[in-house]
Design a protein around this motif. Structure first.
Motif, PDB file in Angstrom:
ATOM      1  N   THR A 127       0.861  -1.187   0.000  1.00 37.60           N
ATOM      2  CA  THR A 127       0.000   0.000   0.000  1.00 37.60           C
ATOM      3  C   THR A 127       0.890   1.227   0.000  1.00 37.60           C
ATOM      4  OG1 THR A 127      -1.761  -1.159   1.197  1.00 37.60           O
ATOM      5  CG2 THR A 127      -1.809   1.244   1.237  1.00 37.60           C
ATOM      6  N   ASN A 383      -7.662  -5.204   2.691  1.00 41.35           N
ATOM      7  CA  ASN A 383      -6.335  -4.643   2.449  1.00 41.35           C
ATOM      8  C   ASN A 383      -5.295  -5.491   3.154  1.00 41.35           C
ATOM      9  OD1 ASN A 383      -3.912  -2.826   3.254  1.00 41.35           O
ATOM     10  ND2 ASN A 383      -4.919  -1.634   1.667  1.00 41.35           N
ATOM     11  N   ASP A 385      -1.127  -6.614   2.354  1.00 44.25           N
ATOM     12  CA  ASP A 385       0.059  -6.542   1.505  1.00 44.25           C
ATOM     13  C   ASP A 385       0.884  -7.821   1.625  1.00 44.25           C
ATOM     14  OD1 ASP A 385      -0.654  -3.974   0.737  1.00 44.25           O
ATOM     15  OD2 ASP A 385       0.577  -3.014   2.287  1.00 44.25           O
ATOM     16  N   ARG A 418      -2.154   1.294  -4.489  1.00 42.87           N
ATOM     17  CA  ARG A 418      -1.389   0.080  -4.211  1.00 42.87           C
ATOM     18  C   ARG A 418      -0.331  -0.126  -5.307  1.00 42.87           C
ATOM     19  NH1 ARG A 418      -4.911  -3.360  -1.314  1.00 42.87           N
ATOM     20  NH2 ARG A 418      -3.068  -4.606  -0.745  1.00 42.87           N
TER      21      ARG A 418
END
Length: 423
Positions: A127, A383, A385, A418
């Protein structure tokens, strides 16, 4: 130890070469004898890996020597750092994962190794800016910045981009090296912009009539200037502009399937095809492929992607159109849930982001026509990563390739920028 060895060799070479790229021996290439490669080291690595090639009759002029890394799909040029008659020093180019042959070209003669270099890639999702929990329009550092619903992104150089808000319409400049987000325009609602090859000019059109067109330039600090409009002849929503290889025309395809182009110089508007498909699709994104010299158009409501010739006269159902789902497979058997923004890489492969029902990134291989899911978890919004296959997106809406191994993604529900990096 490997890097230290290489650095010592390079330093010795550079001291010996002087300004004319010659070794201390100034040995010339001999066109009457073959070029030979005996070995190279190391035998594996990633992008910019330092590779030493040993052999004979390379000459001493670096400008006469080229090195290519080849696999079954691509051939990419390496950066030659230095050369003497028996040794070439180079940096591995970005390549597909797998085994590569090394081809050395000296003047008109070339030789390809039988031994292979195993290329590995590292992939990661991160992000960059925004918060998945807090919406707004706040400028500042990447950490402090906030976004609303995002639907368009144009990749610039040096890890920077312009992003476009759908809600609270505006255009924002995002720079990773400068750690900053700046609003450059308020009150303008647009989708995917067109970016020129040098990444110094960006064009965007208003989503609804009269489809005003703005240009943003690097020299102006990305501030907007109005250059024309598509007008009322284009009735449907326009979510994207695309430049072809001439960079003289801005192409568009509205939600009703009207395909045309706008001349940047004289503002001439040409409708090339009144209706490339039956029905309408309120969300549709257009991109140009320089490799295929054609356009691709995503039709969200039809769950597929069309291929359109430059003159607009040949339109084919390229991928999908098999119902609302995420299913990997070849072009005629794959399925899309909600294809939105797209981009292409240097080889012509197409990347598609999927919204509601998908929340993933898909890749269409231009070589074999296979569609695969490369990042995200199907139909799981959020969300997260990290590893692309374990990462989570929240309604990714558009994607842009910067040509440096970075794919920039803007999210609608996630309200974040992103990055999908391939190194």
């Amino acid at each position: 130890m490997k890097n230290l060895f290489f650095c010592i060799l390079c330093l010795t070479l550079l001291i010996a070469c002087g300004d004319d790229n010659k070794s201390s021996g100034n040995v010339d290439y001999n066109p009457n004898i073959p070029v030979e490669v005996t070995t190279f080291m190391p035998d594996s690595g990633r992008i910019r890996e330092k590779v030493i090639i040993k052999g004979s009759n390379f000459g001493s002029n670096k400008s006469n020597v080229q090195v290519f890394f080849k696999d079954e799909l691509t051939e990419r040029k390496a950066t030659v750092v230095g050369v003497d008659n028996n040794t070439i020093y180079c940096l591995a180019p970005r390549q597909n994962a797998g085994d590569n042959y090394i081809k050395v070209v000296v003047n008109e003669k070339d030789i390809t190794t039988s031994k292979t270099f195993h290329y590995t890639i590292a992939e990661n999702v991160s992000t960059v800016a925004g918060s998945p929990a807090i919406k707004g329009k706040i400028d500042g550092s990447l950490t402090d910045a906030r976004f609303d619903y995002l639907q368009g992104v144009g990749a610039l150089d040096n890890e920077s981009m312009l992003v476009f808000h759908r809600d609270d319409p505006s255009v924002r400049y995002v720079s990773v090296p400068d750690n900053t987000v700046i609003t450059v325009q308020n009150g303008f609602q647009a989708g995917k912009p067109a970016v020129n090859k040098s990444k110094t000019r960006v064009y965007a059109t208003g989503q609804t009539q009269p489809h005003t067109i703005y240009m943003y330039t690097k020299d102006s600090g990305w501030s907007p200037s109005r250059i024309g409009q598509l007008g009322t002849i284009v009735a449907g929503e326009v979510r994207a502009l695309a430049l072809d290889d001439t960079e003289q025309w801005l192409y568009f395809c509205d939600a009703n399937g009207k395909f045309g182009r706008f001349n940047i110089g004289n503002q001439e508007l040409q409708i090339l095809n009144e209706k490339v498909r039956d029905g309408s699709s309120s969300v549709s994104y257009l991109i140009y492929s320089p490799v295929e010299d054609c356009f691709y158009w995503s039709a969200q409501a039809a769950y597929g992607i069309y291929k359109i010739s430059k003159d607009g006269q040949t339109v084919t159902a390229f991928a999908g159109f098999n119902g609302n789902a995420v299913l990997d497979g070849y072009l005629d058997e794959c399925k899309f849930a909600q294809p939105n923004g797209m981009t292409v890489d240097e080889d012509g492969n197409i990347y598609v982001v999927e919204g509601h029902g998908g929340h993933v990134i898909r890749k269409i291989s231009i070589i074999d026509g296979y569609v695969s899911t490369i990042a995200g978890i199907v139909n799981k919004g959020g969300n997260l990563d990290g590893n692309p296959k374990e990462s989570i997106f929240n309604y990714p809406y558009d994607i842009a390739n910067d040509g440096q191994g970075n794919f920039w993604i803007v999210e609608g529900w996630g309200m974040c920028v992103r990055k999908y990096a391939v190194e």
